[in-house]
Design a protein around this motif. Structure first.
Motif, mmCIF file in Angstrom:
data_model
loop_
_atom_site.group_PDB
_atom_site.id
_atom_site.type_symbol
_atom_site.label_atom_id
_atom_site.label_comp_id
_atom_site.label_asym_id
_atom_site.label_seq_id
_atom_site.Cartn_x
_atom_site.Cartn_y
_atom_site.Cartn_z
ATOM 1 N N MET A 13 0.834 -1.198 0.000
ATOM 2 C CA MET A 13 0.000 0.000 0.000
ATOM 3 C C MET A 13 0.869 1.247 0.000
ATOM 4 O O MET A 13 0.570 2.219 -0.681
ATOM 5 N N SER A 16 1.921 2.855 -3.064
ATOM 6 C CA SER A 16 0.851 3.554 -3.778
ATOM 7 C C SER A 16 0.246 2.737 -4.912
ATOM 8 O O SER A 16 -0.297 3.285 -5.854
ATOM 9 N N LEU A 17 0.331 1.407 -4.797
ATOM 10 C CA LEU A 17 -0.415 0.573 -5.744
ATOM 11 C C LEU A 17 -1.901 0.711 -5.411
ATOM 12 O O LEU A 17 -2.256 0.916 -4.256
ATOM 13 N N PRO A 18 -2.780 0.580 -6.411
ATOM 14 C CA PRO A 18 -4.214 0.617 -6.087
ATOM 15 C C PRO A 18 -4.548 -0.477 -5.075
ATOM 16 O O PRO A 18 -4.033 -1.597 -5.168
ATOM 17 N N VAL A 19 -5.393 -0.149 -4.089
ATOM 18 C CA VAL A 19 -5.621 -1.062 -2.976
ATOM 19 C C VAL A 19 -6.182 -2.410 -3.440
ATOM 20 O O VAL A 19 -5.771 -3.460 -2.951
ATOM 21 N N MET A 279 -14.999 1.488 -8.195
ATOM 22 C CA MET A 279 -13.877 1.677 -7.292
ATOM 23 C C MET A 279 -14.045 0.758 -6.074
ATOM 24 O O MET A 279 -13.114 0.050 -5.680
ATOM 25 N N ALA B 63 -9.961 6.613 -10.492
ATOM 26 C CA ALA B 63 -10.793 6.567 -9.295
ATOM 27 C C ALA B 63 -10.416 5.419 -8.361
ATOM 28 O O ALA B 63 -10.869 5.384 -7.230
ATOM 29 N N HIS B 64 -9.595 4.470 -8.826
ATOM 30 C CA HIS B 64 -9.218 3.377 -7.931
ATOM 31 C C HIS B 64 -8.322 3.901 -6.820
ATOM 32 O O HIS B 64 -7.349 4.617 -7.084
ATOM 33 N N VAL B 65 -8.680 3.530 -5.586
ATOM 34 C CA VAL B 65 -8.013 4.140 -4.430
ATOM 35 C C VAL B 65 -6.547 3.752 -4.340
ATOM 36 O O VAL B 65 -6.205 2.577 -4.405
ATOM 37 N N ARG B 66 -5.710 4.749 -4.147
ATOM 38 C CA ARG B 66 -4.300 4.494 -3.850
ATOM 39 C C ARG B 66 -3.935 5.289 -2.607
ATOM 40 O O ARG B 66 -4.480 6.352 -2.360
ATOM 41 N N ILE B 67 -3.036 4.717 -1.822
ATOM 42 C CA ILE B 67 -2.636 5.378 -0.577
ATOM 43 C C ILE B 67 -1.376 6.179 -0.857
ATOM 44 O O ILE B 67 -0.395 5.623 -1.333
ATOM 45 N N PHE B 69 0.601 8.289 1.292
ATOM 46 C CA PHE B 69 1.368 8.993 2.325
ATOM 47 C C PHE B 69 2.880 8.940 2.118
ATOM 48 O O PHE B 69 3.585 9.794 2.615
ATOM 49 N N ALA B 86 2.960 1.622 -10.275
ATOM 50 C CA ALA B 86 1.612 1.202 -9.905
ATOM 51 C C ALA B 86 0.850 0.725 -11.127
ATOM 52 O O ALA B 86 0.151 -0.289 -11.101
#
Lengths: 427, 172
Positions: A13, A16-19, A279, B63-67, B69, B86
């Motif tokens: 995570m 920053s890969l898509p979850v 999503m 729109a696909h969630v990425r974190i 931080f 990614a």
């Protein structure tokens, strides 16, 4: 195995890969390295059976319901009407912020859209009436989170789906804690504004005639909420069916009591619904596969051994899990936090004898907190994003009293599990 | 990607039709006129279509969630590298999943399976639509990977960010 899965989860995570992709990778990893069966062959079947679900279609329907209300201009009218009813309290408009955010996120489940809409309507008024920006914006951000606890909540549907817990039961369990928190938010605001009147704006009184005229905009929404929730509780309709009824009612409300719906508004609403749903679904489908892979690799047994071996009491484990969520909630976006951790955490809690419905509600309150705790709190960004000036710090300071309420709610849920479990047990 | 927007609208319209179907079913059941039946089954097929064809729409709109931080602490160059990484990993995983989805449809076709319901739906229809969605997702992500690589290597930073950068929920 648990530790390597948990560590890889965080590491991937952080890249920053898509979850959803992270969860697929973990599932594939578990299937390849920890299982003696060729689990990967089950991947396609898992993807099919988790997406072809008449339970999960409630998600796009509830999202669509909210989109229609917001784009049809119903939200702003509700705000004005609630203002007339609640502004006499110390804290004035702030209560309208909380109540509108609660009502909308409760009918839809999209806390982002709600927070955005309420702030667009509320902020100009707050500024012109001289409210302290901190508490004012904080209330919008915090109020928006309540919708994921008060049914119909998309998050509860996802939790129920992934943990095989009854969704109507979860909906019943969430109602009381959700309303208690909304009430506590209002009381805290009243308290703060009585101690420091400078925080709130002028307390205004509207005549009863004006209040009753405002009801035209409140009653349809309350009716919508009543029908959607009532039909589920009464056993007349499944959550999916009640969502479908809700969508039709929302179209009616937006047409007759809102700004009306033109082709553009409808296509925007549909487009937004598909985007949000897809999503969410990528994450759910992937989590479903990870769930399957971990269960098939014999995780339940290993978890039991791990807990016995660690010497941690069930209560100690619970506290550890709560602490973990609070810390992770600072950094990880909320839906991902919830879906990614369910396959790991819920089996542990169930193994320890905690009720899955109760834990679901506790988890949702923790997730709500994650929505408004910095540095990564989605609702903070949303509210700040609609402000023209001022710093993010204002919003962060402003949500703190409400974060305190949430912490108290967590303690209350642990001491008195019946806050959540009483309603499901009597109905 | 205009095609994906059209796909999203089509899915949305299907969703609206499903709403009408479900509500009709509930009303008929309540007034005791029997029921259309199969609304559960049909809605599950619609969901499968949404949850496969919609994926590429969400991908092109970031729109696909990425974190982010870690990502937000990096310089621009580092961010681009993470975005590219990614996308490449996403592409790989999506290709793998799409390949693994094929046997589901293949078996259905070979056996001529029908749903174990009163409708006896030939399953190749909903599964075909669903598999098509994953295939489209795989194609879209491969295309995006190639486009992204081109922008990155040719130094079109702005175009790169618009294609693969971090989307924001605020745009909703």
């Amino acid at each position: 195995m648990i530790w390597s899965v948990a560590v890889s989860l965080l590491a991937l995570m952080a890249l920053s890969l898509p979850v959803g992709i992270v969860l697929f990778l973990l599932g594939i990893g578990v299937a390849e390295f920890y299982s003696s069966f060729p689990l990967l062959r089950g991947l396609g079947q898992m993807v099919w059976s988790s997406s072809a679900s008449s339970t999960l279609i409630a998600i796009p329907l509830f999202v669509l319901l909210g989109e229609i209300l917001v784009r049809g201009g119903v939200a702003s009218r509700t705000y004005t009407a609630l203002d007339k009813w609640l502004s006499w309290l110390p804290g004035g408009l702030i209560h309208a912020n909380i109540a509108t955010a609660t009502m909308f996120s409760a009918t839809s489940g999209s806390s982002v859209a709600t927070a955005a809409t309420v702030s667009t309507v509320a902020l100009p008024q707050g500024e012109s009436l001289g409210y302290d920006p901190r508490l004012f914006t904080g209330a919008i951000a915090a109020g928006g989170t309540l919708g994921i606890l008060i049914p119909p909540s998309i998050n509860l549907i996802i939790y129920g789906f992934l943990t095989e817990t009854s969704i109507p039961q979860l909906f019943l369990a969430g109602l009381l804690p959700g309303l208690m928190m909304a009430l506590a938010f209002i009381l805290v605001t009243v308290g703060l504004c009585m101690m420091w009147p400078i925080l709130g704006g002028p307390s205004r009184r509207f005549g009863w005639a004006e209040r009753f005229r405002g009801l035209v905009h409140l009653v349809p929404i309350l009716l919508l909420f009543g029908v959607v929730i009532g039909s589920i509780y009464a056993g007349w309709a499944t959550p999916t069916e009640s969502a479908a009824i809700g969508v039709l009612m929302a179209i009616g409300i937006a047409t007759f009591f809102g700004d009306g719906l033109n082709v553009l508004a409808i296509s925007e609403a549909l487009h937004g619904t598909i985007r949000i749903t897809s999503m969410i679904m990528l994450v759910i489908v992937a989590a479903y596969f990870l769930n399957f892979a971990m269960a098939s690799a014999g995780m339940g047994r290993k978890l039991g051994q791990m807990i016995v071996g660690s010497g941690l009491s069930p209560f100690g484990t619970l506290l550890l899990v709560i602490a973990l969520y609070i810390v992770l909630g600072f950094f990880i976006e909320t839906l991902s936090l919830m879906v990614a951790t369910i396959p790991i955490v819920v089996p542990i809690m169930a193994e320890l004898g905690y009720d899955k419905v109760w834990f679901g509600i506790l988890l949702i309150v923790l997730i709500e907190m994650a929505l408004i705790t910095p540095p990564v709190g989605l609702n903070l960004f949303v509210v700040q994003g609609t402000r023209k000036s001022g710093s993010m710090k204002d919003v962060i300071v402003g949500v703190m009293p409400y974060v305190a309420v949430m912490l108290l709610m967590i303690v209350a849920l642990i001491l008195l599990p019946n806050i959540a479990l009483w309603l499901p047990s009597v109905l | 990607m205009r095609a994906n927007r059209a796909v999203a609208l089509l899915l949305g319209a299907t969703l609206l039709l499903t709403v009408l179907f479900i509500v009709t079913d509930v009303v008929l059941r309540k007034i005791g006129r029997g029921a259309l039946g199969g609304s559960n089954e049909i809605s599950s097929y619609v969901m499968a279509a949404v949850a496969s064809w919609g994926l590429s729409c969400a991908l092109t709109e970031r729109a696909h969630v990425r974190i982010d931080f870690v990502r937000q602490k990096l310089a621009r160059r580092g961010q681009s590298i993470m975005d590219m990484l990614a996308m490449v990993v996403t592409n790989g995983v999506v290709l793998l999943v799409a390949v693994q989805c094929w046997p589901v449809l293949e078996k259905t076709i070979l056996r001529g399976s029908t749903a174990n319901t009163p409708l006896e739906t030939p399953l190749w229809i909903p599964q075909g639509i669903w598999f098509g969605g994953w295939l489209w997702f795989a194609l879209t992500s491969t295309a995006l990977t190639l486009i992204g690589l081109y922008y990155l290597l040719s130094g079109h930073t702005k175009d790169f960010d618009a294609t693969l950068g971090m989307g924001s929920e605020l745009e909703i």
